[in-house]
Design an enzyme around this catalytic site. Structure first.
Site, mmCIF file in Angstrom:
data_model
loop_
_atom_site.group_PDB
_atom_site.id
_atom_site.type_symbol
_atom_site.label_atom_id
_atom_site.label_comp_id
_atom_site.label_asym_id
_atom_site.label_seq_id
_atom_site.Cartn_x
_atom_site.Cartn_y
_atom_site.Cartn_z
ATOM 1 N N HIS A 65 0.818 -1.216 0.000
ATOM 2 C CA HIS A 65 0.000 0.000 0.000
ATOM 3 C C HIS A 65 0.853 1.268 0.000
ATOM 4 C CE1 HIS A 65 -3.499 -2.443 1.936
ATOM 5 N NE2 HIS A 65 -3.502 -2.524 0.641
ATOM 6 N N ASP A 100 8.595 2.676 -13.059
ATOM 7 C CA ASP A 100 8.041 3.965 -12.627
ATOM 8 C C ASP A 100 6.559 4.111 -12.938
ATOM 9 O OD1 ASP A 100 10.453 5.031 -11.550
ATOM 10 O OD2 ASP A 100 11.174 5.302 -13.595
ATOM 11 N N LYS A 107 -2.597 -8.820 -6.863
ATOM 12 C CA LYS A 107 -2.937 -9.878 -7.816
ATOM 13 C C LYS A 107 -4.179 -10.577 -7.327
ATOM 14 C CE LYS A 107 -0.811 -11.641 -11.487
ATOM 15 N NZ LYS A 107 0.125 -10.869 -12.299
ATOM 16 N N SER A 364 -1.328 -0.600 -19.003
ATOM 17 C CA SER A 364 -2.489 -0.483 -18.109
ATOM 18 C C SER A 364 -2.497 0.897 -17.437
ATOM 19 C CB SER A 364 -2.414 -1.537 -16.998
ATOM 20 O OG SER A 364 -3.011 -2.737 -17.421
HETATM 21 N N1 GLU Z 1 -1.158 -9.450 -15.382
HETATM 22 C C1 GLU Z 1 -0.187 -8.586 -15.910
HETATM 23 C C2 GLU Z 1 1.119 -8.711 -15.145
HETATM 24 O O1 GLU Z 1 1.394 -9.733 -14.550
HETATM 25 C C3 GLU Z 1 -0.684 -7.141 -16.044
HETATM 26 C C4 GLU Z 1 -1.108 -6.473 -14.792
HETATM 27 C C5 GLU Z 1 -1.793 -5.109 -15.011
HETATM 28 O O2 GLU Z 1 -1.875 -4.660 -16.123
HETATM 29 O O3 GLU Z 1 -2.232 -4.547 -14.016
HETATM 30 O O4 GLU Z 1 1.954 -7.853 -15.173
#
Ligand code: GLU
Length: 473
Positions: A65, A100, A107, A364
């Site tokens: 966090h 960065d 997860k 993302s």
């Molecule tokens: N699952 C992907 C990873 O292991 C992408 C995670 C994301 O985009 O938040 O990096």
């Protein structure tokens, strides 16, 4: 140790952390805080599968966090367990720090086999899982933002988004509650290919580094290097096609669930994907030889081995048989820490997961920013840039009296689209992050491997975040 006398994925991540911690001057308490998982949510809920009700086990782990929101994919697999999700969440924290991206790591995992369930069953489970996350405040644009991972894709992200908005309808930034959404539903162009494209940029950059290539007794440059890929899912297939099309890499072996194939003359990944779609298997591909089993391809002689499937694929059971000069970790945790020790002694270079597969979370991040700004990248400046470049070209033509052909002119004056900006942002991220890692490796003479250097890079950045927060000054 698990039953096969193999160290677990979580133990591997923990050992790698401890190894890197020896090279940092950080306070012991701070290191312990960085290593610990901050929140672990384990849920069970019922779902109707066929005519039966079954209890589904699911997790969401927020590893750190120190930055919020936390970020990381959701995995659907029968191998999901708490330790696995904890290991994956930890890697997300280090990954985000290295590239960065201002998030803590997280997860999720749902213990189902998505390859045998009907789409409507997967939809019900996905929506129920999302609801459980909403109930406990484990999802939201400023709280925790899921994304695709093994066994999930943009389809599941659309269901998550829709379920979230059903309950949080008036939330202005609600669309940023999940990334990896379809482009038609507030996703971003280039997210699907992002991890594979990032893997390509990372390999290409590493192969351009003269000192690293000299140490491996290899020529500089990615073109012409031989590659073996394990896994033709999202990451493996884009890694393969982009490495071939843009890097002129020669893929000589491919491994999938059903077996593995070899062709020293080169395998077209695009053609192989078509063949698998038609026949349901990579086996019996024209010109290629079927190998005895799916693990055989990993033992082929090649320049670059790309494990792009799951964790613990190169372990003490097969490490001695690996003949690749470099291992490029497109998957999370494919090489166990004890196998890594052995491979490093043999002189194999390992480009670590927490750097190499960070392209997914990088894009993302771009999607999250796009969602918060409520606008597509390039919308404001594209026409303006086009006009300005056009004026410049006209001026050059007038001054020189020479005229540029229309095709060339179109290329010169093109303003950037969303996909151009995403790719250039991703490339910049992968190039500059590798430089940071190499700088650490080269400046601390006791660090000889890239994973430790990447870890030290992450630890320093996370520690500085903690001190900025006024914690552990
Ligand atoms: N699952 C992907 C990873 O292991 C992408 C995670 C994301 O985009 O938040 O990096």
């Amino acid at each position: 140790m698990n039953k096969k006398n193999q160290i677990s994925f979580y133990e591997s991540v923990s050992r790698n952390f401890d190894k890197a911690a020896l090279h940092s001057n950080l306070d012991k308490g701070l290191l312990a805080q960085i290593k610990a998982c901050n929140a672990v949510y384990h849920i069970t809920f019922p779902a109707k599968i066929g005519d039966e009700y079954v209890v589904i086990e699911a997790y969401r782990v927020q590893h750190s966090h120190h930055r919020q929101p936390t970020k990381g994919g959701i995995r659907y697999s029968m191998e999901v367990n708490q330790e696995e999700v904890m290991a994956l969440a930890s890697l997300m924290t280090y990954k985000c720090a290295i590239v960065d991206v201002p998030f803590g790591g997280a997860k999720g995992g749902v213990k189902i086999n998505p390859f045998i369930l009907k789409p409507e069953e997967i939809e019900r489970i996905t929506r129920r899982y999302t609801l459980e996350l909403i109930k406990k405040n484990f999802i939201g644009p400023g709280i925790d933002v899921p994304a695709p991972d093994f066994g999930t894709s943009s389809r599941e992200m659309a269901w998550i988004y829709d379920t979230y908005m059903t309950f949080r309808g008036g939330e202005l930034d609600g669309i940023a509650c999940v990334t990896g959404k379809p482009v038609s539903q507030f996703g971003i162009r280039g997210r699907t290919e992002a991890t594979g494209r990032g893997v390509y940029y990372g390999i290409r950059e590493f192969c351009d580094e003269l000192p690293e290539m000299k140490a491996l007794k290899m020529d500089r440059g990615v073109a012409g290097k031989t590659m073996v890929i394990q896994g033709l899912g999202n990451v493996g297939s884009y890694t393969g096609t982009i490495c071939q099309e843009e890097g002129d890499v020669k893929v000589i072996g491919v491994s999938e669930y059903e077996g593995s194939i070899y062709d020293p003359k080169g395998i077209s990944v695009t053609e192989l994907l078509k063949h698998r779609k038609e026949t349901g298997s990579i086996l019996n591909f024209k010109g290629a030889k079927n190998l005895p089993d799916r693990m055989s391809a990993l033992e082929l002689e090649c320049d670059i081995l790309v494990p792009a499937a799951l964790e613990n694929q190169v372990t003490m059971q097969n490490a001695r048989k690996i003949k690749a000069k470099m291992i490029a970790e497109a998957a999370n945790g494919p090489v166990s820490s004890d196998a890594e020790e052995l491979l490093l002694k043999k002189g194999v270079a390992i480009i670590p997961d927490m750097y190499l597969n960070a392209g997914g979370v990088t894009v993302s991040y771009f999607e999250w920013l796009k969602n918060l700004s409520h606008m597509r990248f390039g919308r404001i400046e594209k026409r303006f840039d086009q006009q300005a470049y056009g004026n410049l070209v006209s001026m050059v033509e007038n001054l020189t009296g020479k005229y540029i052909g229309q095709r060339e002119k179109n290329l010169l004056v093109k303003g950037a689209d969303e996909i151009d900006l995403v790719r250039s942002g991703l490339e910049e991220t992968m190039v500059s992050s590798l430089q940071q890692i190499l700088e650490i490796k080269r400046s601390k003479n006791k660090i000889s491997d890239l994973r430790t250097a990447a870890f030290v890079c992450a630890l320093d950045k996370i520690a500085s975040d903690y001190s900025n927060l006024g914690v552990f000054p």
